[in-house]
Scaffold this motif. Structure first.
Motif, PDB file in Angstrom:
ATOM      1  N   UNK A  79       0.884  -1.173   0.000  1.00  0.00           N
ATOM      2  CA  UNK A  79       0.000   0.000   0.000  1.00  0.00           C
ATOM      3  C   UNK A  79       0.916   1.215   0.000  1.00  0.00           C
ATOM      4  N   UNK A  80       1.334   1.628  -1.193  1.00  0.00           N
ATOM      5  CA  UNK A  80       2.358   2.656  -1.300  1.00  0.00           C
ATOM      6  C   UNK A  80       3.711   2.012  -1.130  1.00  0.00           C
ATOM      7  N   UNK A  81       4.529   2.534  -0.218  1.00  0.00           N
ATOM      8  CA  UNK A  81       5.837   1.966   0.071  1.00  0.00           C
ATOM      9  C   UNK A  81       5.707   0.920   1.183  1.00  0.00           C
ATOM     10  N   UNK A  82       6.258  -0.261   0.961  1.00  0.00           N
ATOM     11  CA  UNK A  82       6.267  -1.309   1.980  1.00  0.00           C
ATOM     12  C   UNK A  82       7.709  -1.579   2.377  1.00  0.00           C
ATOM     13  N   UNK A  83       8.022  -1.321   3.647  1.00  0.00           N
ATOM     14  CA  UNK A  83       9.421  -1.388   4.094  1.00  0.00           C
ATOM     15  C   UNK A  83      10.034  -2.774   3.951  1.00  0.00           C
ATOM     16  N   UNK A  84       9.203  -3.821   4.063  1.00  0.00           N
ATOM     17  CA  UNK A  84       9.750  -5.181   3.995  1.00  0.00           C
ATOM     18  C   UNK A  84       9.345  -5.908   2.715  1.00  0.00           C
ATOM     19  N   UNK A  85       9.103  -5.151   1.647  1.00  0.00           N
ATOM     20  CA  UNK A  85       8.710  -5.780   0.386  1.00  0.00           C
ATOM     21  C   UNK A  85       9.796  -6.718  -0.121  1.00  0.00           C
ATOM     22  N   UNK A  86      11.056  -6.451   0.279  1.00  0.00           N
ATOM     23  CA  UNK A  86      12.148  -7.322  -0.148  1.00  0.00           C
ATOM     24  C   UNK A  86      11.990  -8.737   0.391  1.00  0.00           C
ATOM     25  N   UNK A  87      11.329  -8.867   1.573  1.00  0.00           N
ATOM     26  CA  UNK A  87      11.093 -10.193   2.138  1.00  0.00           C
ATOM     27  C   UNK A  87      10.083 -10.966   1.287  1.00  0.00           C
ATOM     28  N   UNK A  88       9.051 -10.274   0.815  1.00  0.00           N
ATOM     29  CA  UNK A  88       8.064 -10.917  -0.048  1.00  0.00           C
ATOM     30  C   UNK A  88       8.702 -11.340  -1.371  1.00  0.00           C
ATOM     31  N   UNK A  89       9.563 -10.486  -1.904  1.00  0.00           N
ATOM     32  CA  UNK A  89      10.242 -10.812  -3.162  1.00  0.00           C
ATOM     33  C   UNK A  89      11.204 -11.985  -2.963  1.00  0.00           C
ATOM     34  N   UNK A  90      11.854 -12.021  -1.790  1.00  0.00           N
ATOM     35  CA  UNK A  90      12.746 -13.144  -1.477  1.00  0.00           C
ATOM     36  C   UNK A  90      11.975 -14.458  -1.492  1.00  0.00           C
ATOM     37  N   UNK A  91      10.767 -14.447  -0.939  1.00  0.00           N
ATOM     38  CA  UNK A  91       9.969 -15.674  -0.855  1.00  0.00           C
ATOM     39  C   UNK A  91       9.586 -16.196  -2.236  1.00  0.00           C
ATOM     40  N   UNK A  92       9.066 -15.321  -3.103  1.00  0.00           N
ATOM     41  CA  UNK A  92       8.629 -15.804  -4.421  1.00  0.00           C
ATOM     42  C   UNK A  92       9.817 -16.243  -5.270  1.00  0.00           C
ATOM     43  N   UNK A  93      10.971 -15.581  -5.064  1.00  0.00           N
ATOM     44  CA  UNK A  93      12.185 -15.997  -5.777  1.00  0.00           C
ATOM     45  C   UNK A  93      12.677 -17.344  -5.259  1.00  0.00           C
ATOM     46  N   UNK A  94      12.658 -17.509  -3.940  1.00  0.00           N
ATOM     47  CA  UNK A  94      13.094 -18.767  -3.324  1.00  0.00           C
ATOM     48  C   UNK A  94      12.238 -19.937  -3.797  1.00  0.00           C
ATOM     49  N   UNK A  95      10.925 -19.731  -3.868  1.00  0.00           N
ATOM     50  CA  UNK A  95      10.020 -20.812  -4.275  1.00  0.00           C
ATOM     51  C   UNK A  95       9.945 -20.966  -5.796  1.00  0.00           C
ATOM     52  N   UNK A  96      10.354 -19.928  -6.519  1.00  0.00           N
ATOM     53  CA  UNK A  96      10.296 -19.983  -7.972  1.00  0.00           C
ATOM     54  C   UNK A  96       8.886 -19.959  -8.516  1.00  0.00           C
ATOM     55  N   UNK A  97       8.000 -19.209  -7.847  1.00  0.00           N
ATOM     56  CA  UNK A  97       6.599 -19.177  -8.280  1.00  0.00           C
ATOM     57  C   UNK A  97       6.279 -17.893  -9.068  1.00  0.00           C
ATOM     58  N   UNK A  98       5.304 -18.022  -9.935  1.00  0.00           N
ATOM     59  CA  UNK A  98       4.793 -16.859 -10.651  1.00  0.00           C
ATOM     60  C   UNK A  98       4.194 -15.887  -9.646  1.00  0.00           C
ATOM     61  N   UNK A  99       4.376 -14.582  -9.880  1.00  0.00           N
ATOM     62  CA  UNK A  99       3.808 -13.629  -8.936  1.00  0.00           C
ATOM     63  C   UNK A  99       3.451 -12.318  -9.623  1.00  0.00           C
ATOM     64  N   UNK A 100       2.570 -11.598  -8.972  1.00  0.00           N
ATOM     65  CA  UNK A 100       2.170 -10.265  -9.419  1.00  0.00           C
ATOM     66  C   UNK A 100       2.355  -9.292  -8.273  1.00  0.00           C
TER      67      UNK A 100
END
Length: 241
Positions: free
Chosen positions: A61-82
Motif C-alpha cells: 500500500x504505497x511503500x512497503x518497508x519489507x517488500x524485499x522479504x516478499x520478493x525473497x519468498x517468491x524468488x526462493x520458491x520460484x513461483x509466478x507472482x504479481x
C-alpha cells in the motif's frame, strides 16, 4: 509432543485432497506479505501442487518497508507472482466516503481491498484463494473480517505460531522469513505490541491451558470470546414455513 514432520506431510496431503475435490487442476493463489505465515502457506502449496500451480500476489500500500522479504519468498520458491499496489484503491475509497473514517476502519480497509485483489487474480487464473491465518491469531481474533480472515481453503488455521516455525524450517525456507518479527503491516506495530502478550505465552495457554499471569489470561479469554463470530458461519434467519 508436536511432530512437525507428520503434521507438515498431512497438511500437504490435505491441500492435494482439497484441490482434487474442489478445484481439480486449479491454482493456489496466495497473498504474500513477507511474513512467516504467507511464506509457509505458499511453500506448503508448492510441495502439494508444484510451483507451476501456485501464484503469489504482493500487495503493498504505497511503500512497503519489507517488500524485499516478499520478493525473497517468491524468488526462493520460484513461483509466478504479481505486484499490485493498492494505495490508489485505498485512497479512492477513503476519499469517496463523505465522513471521517474511524481509526479501526482505516486500519482494516487495506486488508479488505487486498482480499478483493486476491479474488480478482484467482477468478482470472482458475484459482482458489489460500487463507494464511494461524491458530494463535485466530484464537484472539487477530485478523480482519472479510480481509485476511477469509479464503477458499485454510491449511494452517489449526497450527500455532510456534508450530508454524517448526514446519517452516522443515520446508527449507530462509530463516529470515520464518523468524521475522511479526507485524500487522498496517499501523507500524508488532503483533505482540498490539496484543499485549507474546505468542509464546498464548501458544502455551492454547495447547496446555497453563498461564502464569492472571491478567494476561483474562485478556486472552476476553479476546477469544468477543472474536468468536469471525470464525463462525454468518447467522441467518430461518422462517417457519
Amino acid at each position: 509432543m508436536f511432530d512437525a514432520l507428520k503434521v507438515k506431510n498431512e497438511c500437504v496431503e490435505w491441500i492435494r485432497d482439497f484441490f482434487e475435490k474442489n478445484g481439480k487442476g486449479c491454482n493456489a493463489v496466495v497473498g504474500i506479505s513477507g511474513g512467516k505465515d504467507s511464506s509457509i502457506v505458499a511453500a506448503l502449496c508448492v510441495e502439494a501442487l508444484g510451483r507451476d500451480r501456485v501464484i503469489g500476489v504482493l500487495m503493498p500500500c504505497g511503500e512497503q518497508s519489507d517488500i524485499d522479504m516478499a520478493k525473497l519468498l517468491v524468488t526462493h520458491l520460484g513461483i509466478k507472482h504479481y505486484i499490485v499496489n493498492i494505495k490508489d484503491a485505498v485512497d479512492g475509497v477513503k476519499n469517496s466516503i463523505p465522513f471521517e473514517l474511524s481509526e479501526q476502519s482505516r486500519v482494516n480497509l487495506p486488508p479488505r481491498i487486498r482480499m478483493s485483489v486476491l479474488y480478482a487474480v484467482s477468478q482470472s487464473h482458475n484459482g482458489r484463494v489460500a487463507n494464511t491465518c494461524n491458530l494463535s491469531e485466530d484464537w484472539v481474533g487477530y485478523s480482519t473480517r472479510y480481509g485476511d480472515s477469509v479464503g477458499d481453503f485454510s491449511p494452517c488455521s489449526n497450527i500455532t505460531v510456534a508450530e508454524m516455525k517448526e514446519i517452516g524450517a522443515l520446508l527449507g525456507l530462509p530463516d529470515v522469513l520464518i523468524n521475522k518479527v511479526p507485524s500487522d503491516g498496517l499501523c507500524g506495530k508488532t503483533d505482540e505490541d498490539n496484543l499485549g502478550f507474546t505468542y509464546a505465552v498464548l501458544d502455551r495457554y492454547i495447547r496446555t491451558g497453563e498461564i502464569d499471569d492472571e491478567k494476561v489470561k483474562e485478556r486472552i479469554d476476553y479476546l477469544h470470546r468477543i472474536n468468536q463470530f469471525k470464525l463462525e458461519i454468518m447467522p441467518s434467519f430461518k422462517p417457519e414455513i
